[in-house]
Design a protein around this motif. Structure first.
Motif, PDB file in Angstrom:
ATOM      1  N   UNK A 108       0.954  -1.281   0.094  1.00  0.00           N
ATOM      2  CA  UNK A 108      -0.003   0.015  -0.064  1.00  0.00           C
ATOM      3  C   UNK A 108       0.727   1.077  -0.062  1.00  0.00           C
ATOM      4  N   UNK A 109       0.414   2.335  -0.242  1.00  0.00           N
ATOM      5  CA  UNK A 109       1.171   3.633  -0.472  1.00  0.00           C
ATOM      6  C   UNK A 109       1.684   3.903   1.054  1.00  0.00           C
ATOM      7  N   UNK A 110       1.277   3.515   2.054  1.00  0.00           N
ATOM      8  CA  UNK A 110       1.595   3.808   3.573  1.00  0.00           C
ATOM      9  C   UNK A 110       2.506   2.829   3.935  1.00  0.00           C
ATOM     10  N   UNK A 111       2.913   1.683   3.210  1.00  0.00           N
ATOM     11  CA  UNK A 111       3.849   0.488   3.821  1.00  0.00           C
ATOM     12  C   UNK A 111       5.432   1.150   3.769  1.00  0.00           C
ATOM     13  N   UNK A 112       5.863   0.869   4.918  1.00  0.00           N
ATOM     14  CA  UNK A 112       7.417   1.255   5.136  1.00  0.00           C
ATOM     15  C   UNK A 112       8.139  -0.158   5.299  1.00  0.00           C
ATOM     16  N   UNK A 113       7.532  -1.260   5.206  1.00  0.00           N
ATOM     17  CA  UNK A 113       8.037  -2.612   5.185  1.00  0.00           C
ATOM     18  C   UNK A 113       8.504  -3.073   6.667  1.00  0.00           C
ATOM     19  N   UNK A 114       7.909  -2.415   7.414  1.00  0.00           N
ATOM     20  CA  UNK A 114       7.840  -2.865   8.868  1.00  0.00           C
ATOM     21  C   UNK A 114       7.225  -4.092   9.309  1.00  0.00           C
ATOM     22  N   UNK A 115       7.967  -5.211   9.547  1.00  0.00           N
ATOM     23  CA  UNK A 115       7.041  -6.487   9.663  1.00  0.00           C
ATOM     24  C   UNK A 115       6.222  -6.174  10.849  1.00  0.00           C
ATOM     25  N   UNK A 116       4.695  -6.818  10.442  1.00  0.00           N
ATOM     26  CA  UNK A 116       4.081  -6.621  11.617  1.00  0.00           C
ATOM     27  C   UNK A 116       3.121  -5.383  11.777  1.00  0.00           C
ATOM     28  N   UNK A 117       3.410  -4.462  10.704  1.00  0.00           N
ATOM     29  CA  UNK A 117       2.927  -3.249  10.938  1.00  0.00           C
ATOM     30  C   UNK A 117       2.494  -2.738   9.422  1.00  0.00           C
ATOM     31  N   UNK A 118       2.547  -3.796   8.302  1.00  0.00           N
ATOM     32  CA  UNK A 118       2.343  -3.340   6.899  1.00  0.00           C
ATOM     33  C   UNK A 118       0.932  -3.638   6.721  1.00  0.00           C
ATOM     34  N   UNK A 119       0.259  -2.686   6.010  1.00  0.00           N
ATOM     35  CA  UNK A 119      -1.165  -2.765   5.510  1.00  0.00           C
ATOM     36  C   UNK A 119      -1.284  -3.452   4.452  1.00  0.00           C
ATOM     37  N   UNK A 120      -1.653  -4.480   4.531  1.00  0.00           N
ATOM     38  CA  UNK A 120      -1.651  -5.505   3.207  1.00  0.00           C
ATOM     39  C   UNK A 120      -2.921  -5.326   2.479  1.00  0.00           C
ATOM     40  N   UNK A 121      -2.637  -5.243   1.077  1.00  0.00           N
ATOM     41  CA  UNK A 121      -3.697  -5.437   0.246  1.00  0.00           C
ATOM     42  C   UNK A 121      -3.307  -5.838  -0.974  1.00  0.00           C
ATOM     43  N   UNK A 122      -4.081  -6.308  -2.114  1.00  0.00           N
ATOM     44  CA  UNK A 122      -3.734  -6.980  -3.224  1.00  0.00           C
ATOM     45  C   UNK A 122      -3.686  -5.932  -4.469  1.00  0.00           C
ATOM     46  N   UNK A 123      -3.263  -4.706  -3.979  1.00  0.00           N
ATOM     47  CA  UNK A 123      -3.387  -3.517  -5.127  1.00  0.00           C
ATOM     48  C   UNK A 123      -1.837  -2.977  -4.714  1.00  0.00           C
ATOM     49  N   UNK A 124      -0.588  -3.704  -5.066  1.00  0.00           N
ATOM     50  CA  UNK A 124       0.652  -3.073  -4.927  1.00  0.00           C
ATOM     51  C   UNK A 124       0.696  -1.810  -5.674  1.00  0.00           C
ATOM     52  N   UNK A 125       1.230  -0.554  -4.968  1.00  0.00           N
ATOM     53  CA  UNK A 125       1.267   0.705  -6.048  1.00  0.00           C
ATOM     54  C   UNK A 125       2.462   0.548  -6.667  1.00  0.00           C
ATOM     55  N   UNK A 126       3.371  -0.478  -6.500  1.00  0.00           N
ATOM     56  CA  UNK A 126       4.644  -0.460  -7.253  1.00  0.00           C
ATOM     57  C   UNK A 126       4.738  -1.602  -8.200  1.00  0.00           C
ATOM     58  N   UNK A 127       3.428  -2.064  -8.384  1.00  0.00           N
ATOM     59  CA  UNK A 127       3.241  -2.955  -9.820  1.00  0.00           C
ATOM     60  C   UNK A 127       2.365  -2.074 -10.547  1.00  0.00           C
ATOM     61  N   UNK A 128       3.078  -1.815 -11.807  1.00  0.00           N
ATOM     62  CA  UNK A 128       2.229  -0.703 -12.326  1.00  0.00           C
ATOM     63  C   UNK A 128       2.155  -0.892 -14.096  1.00  0.00           C
ATOM     64  N   UNK A 129       0.991  -0.866 -14.326  1.00  0.00           N
ATOM     65  CA  UNK A 129       0.663  -0.942 -15.813  1.00  0.00           C
ATOM     66  C   UNK A 129       0.591   0.501 -16.444  1.00  0.00           C
ATOM     67  N   UNK A 130       1.406   0.600 -17.462  1.00  0.00           N
ATOM     68  CA  UNK A 130       1.460   2.004 -17.901  1.00  0.00           C
ATOM     69  C   UNK A 130       2.077   2.137 -19.175  1.00  0.00           C
ATOM     70  N   UNK A 131       1.633   3.242 -19.900  1.00  0.00           N
ATOM     71  CA  UNK A 131       2.064   3.282 -21.278  1.00  0.00           C
ATOM     72  C   UNK A 131       3.595   3.757 -21.250  1.00  0.00           C
ATOM     73  N   UNK A 132       4.272   3.563 -22.191  1.00  0.00           N
ATOM     74  CA  UNK A 132       5.680   4.021 -22.300  1.00  0.00           C
ATOM     75  C   UNK A 132       5.812   5.500 -21.959  1.00  0.00           C
ATOM     76  N   UNK A 133       6.934   5.899 -21.369  1.00  0.00           N
ATOM     77  CA  UNK A 133       7.330   7.337 -20.896  1.00  0.00           C
ATOM     78  C   UNK A 133       8.693   7.501 -21.051  1.00  0.00           C
ATOM     79  N   UNK A 134       9.195   8.729 -21.606  1.00  0.00           N
ATOM     80  CA  UNK A 134      10.524   9.255 -21.381  1.00  0.00           C
ATOM     81  C   UNK A 134      11.138   9.177 -19.981  1.00  0.00           C
TER      82      UNK A 134
END
Length: 328
Positions: free
Chosen positions: A12-38
């Motif tokens: 999630x956008x608020x995830x800082x990688x602290x085990x036990x405090x991660x707000x889990x979802x099936x929508x990782x904002x770091x896996x991104x479908x996107x058109x090409x960009x420079x």
């Protein structure tokens, strides 16, 4: 060899990688479908605070998927890893033995992408995007795994929900996403990606020329590169139209892809037997270039100067690359 747990792929956008405090979802904002960009590296770093993914087009064979991560290594250390992407149905997450065979390859045809960061808390982006063919795929839930070596690290099938939930929450280099899917209005009969780059330190005028034979009248033939808006043109095939050309200025250091496409919107994904689609990449040369004597003018190529950015009547073009596809 194992998971690369110095690179955080957020859940999630608020995830800082602290085990036990991660707000889990099936929508990782770091896996991104996107058109090409420079400069995709800079682009996805700058919007790290946002989820900028786009819908995945079920009717397209050229969906680009980018992955980014945050360096969580201690002591301000550099870190690197290899990113693997897999397709699966949500009900298949429990069975890696099934989804591990549904690997998504990069646009360069590699089984994984490289990612690296020089210091702690830097944002890193994969060097080459993954390429998903929506037409040939029925699974749009995806798993990303980062490893510390260029070797897959697939867990055994999970014997319980608890095992899966623990695995995905305690490895910060593992994430999942269920992508939104649309059916685009265009059903392509043909799509081909060709690499397009400018290794020099100056912007360069260039041209893409597409020629074809064996297509009935009415087919649309085009070329595009989302990262270079000027390089987008399409025409209707006819007895008098069997070629198109589009010019652009390729930025210094650019590294991307140009797409040649054909469609006729009859709902069938096929081209006539013996149809030939040929794409040529031509670069400009001036008097001080060694290849100037080998160049051809726009007039010699049957083209009008006014149609083409950065090219004049005295400009010459040299064939730098070519790719063709024939249907048998």
């Amino acid at each position: 060899m194992g998971y690369q747990n110095n690179l955080l792929i957020r859940t999630s956008l608020s995830d800082e990688g602290v085990i036990g405090k991660r707000k889990f979802s099936y929508q990782s904002p770091d896996m991104i479908v996107h058109t090409q960009v420079q400069n995709h590296d800079e682009y996805f770093k700058e919007n790290y605070d946002k989820d900028v993914t786009m819908p995945l087009d079920k009717n397209s064979g050229t969906n680009f998927i980018y992955v980014r991560g945050k360096n969580k290594a201690a002591n301000n250390m550099a870190t690197k890893g290899y990113v693997w992407l897999y397709c699966c149905g949500s009900s298949l997450f429990m069975k890696p033995s099934l989804w591990s065979s549904k690997k998504v390859f990069t646009a360069d045809g590699e089984s994984c992408a490289f990612i690296s960061s020089d210091k702690q808390n830097d944002i890193a982006v994969i060097d080459t995007p993954f390429l998903l063919n929506g037409l040939n795929n029925q699974y749009f839930c995806m798993v990303v795994i980062v490893t510390d070596e260029k070797k897959e690290c697939i867990p055994p099938d999970f014997a319980s929900y608890d095992q899966f939930n623990y695995w995905v929450r305690t490895n910060i280099g593992v994430a999942v996403r269920n992508f939104n899917v649309i059916k685009g209005s265009t059903i392509y009969d043909f799509q081909r990606l060709d690499a397009l780059s400018n290794p020099g330190d100056e912007d360069e005028p260039a041209m893409i020329q597409v020629k074809w034979t064996g297509l009935p009248d009415g087919y649309t033939v085009g070329v595009k590169c989302d990262a270079l808006p000027d390089l987008e043109k399409s025409v209707k095939s006819s007895e008098k139209t069997r070629m198109l050309a589009a010019a652009t200025v390729v930025p210094a250091g650019f590294d991307g892809y140009v797409e040649t496409f054909v469609y006729n919107n009859d709902g069938k994904v096929e081209l006539p037997e013996n149809a030939l689609i040929e794409t040529k990449f031509l670069t400009s040369v001036s008097f001080n270039h060694k290849c100037y004597p080998f160049g051809r003018t726009l007039q010699e190529l049957g083209l009008e100067p006014a149609e083409h950015i950065g090219l004049t009547e005295t400009s010459k073009l040299v064939l730098t690359g070519e790719c063709s596809t024939i249907f048998v």
